[in-house]
Design an enzyme around this catalytic site. Structure first.
Site, PDB file in Angstrom:
ATOM      1  N   TYR A  10       0.924  -1.361   0.011  1.00 27.83           N
ATOM      2  CA  TYR A  10      -0.098   0.150  -0.026  1.00 27.83           C
ATOM      3  C   TYR A  10       0.813   1.300  -0.083  1.00 27.83           C
ATOM      4  O   TYR A  10       0.477   2.180  -0.456  1.00 27.83           O
ATOM      5  CB  TYR A  10      -1.060  -0.090   1.156  1.00 27.83           C
ATOM      6  N   LYS A  12     -13.024  16.434  -4.666  1.00 24.52           N
ATOM      7  CA  LYS A  12     -12.532  17.813  -4.672  1.00 24.52           C
ATOM      8  C   LYS A  12     -13.099  18.571  -3.661  1.00 24.52           C
ATOM      9  O   LYS A  12     -14.051  19.190  -3.934  1.00 24.52           O
ATOM     10  CB  LYS A  12     -12.674  18.243  -6.274  1.00 24.52           C
TER      11      LYS A  12
END
Length: 120
Positions: free
Chosen positions: A53, A99
């Site tokens: 990861y 966002k």
């Protein structure tokens, strides 16, 4: 299928349709789910038998900051393609790209795109 999950990875980058977004930048937040077979690393306890990861995070950061794009859709697609290229063990990806600081005059947590891609 087994999964490796990276949740709420915050990356400062320069994407957006407005010129100031490409000049000033802003935070983007990635949720990544990588689907792969984890049987071998479950038994071997060897990082070489899985997808790290930490390396996923490094790849996503590199891809998301390497160029400026107008659309979240384009950024998410570039990340998916890059992860497939970098990690042959990954068979499928789910990517949500948020966002939270989009320059929209409204009260919201974030705007986002979510894509799902399978290795071809």
């Amino acid at each position: 299928m087994d999964k490796i999950i990276v949740k709420s990875l915050k990356i400062f980058a320069f994407h957006g349709v407005n010129p100031e977004e490409k000049e000033n930048g802003q935070n983007f937040v990635f949720d990544i789910t990588a689907f792969l077979d984890l049987n071998k690393p479950c038994n071997s306890d060897d990082v070489n038998d899985t997808v790290s990861y930490a390396k996923i995070i490094k790849s996503v950061t590199r891809i998301a900051t390497s160029e400026k794009n107008d659309l979240l859709e384009r950024v998410a697609e570039r990340v998916a393609n890059g992860l497939f290229e970098d990690f042959p063990k990954i068979q499928k990806l789910k990517i949500t790209l948020k966002k939270p600081e989009a320059p929209i005059n409204a009260d919201f947590d974030y705007v986002a795109v979510k894509i799902e891609r399978e290795r071809q």
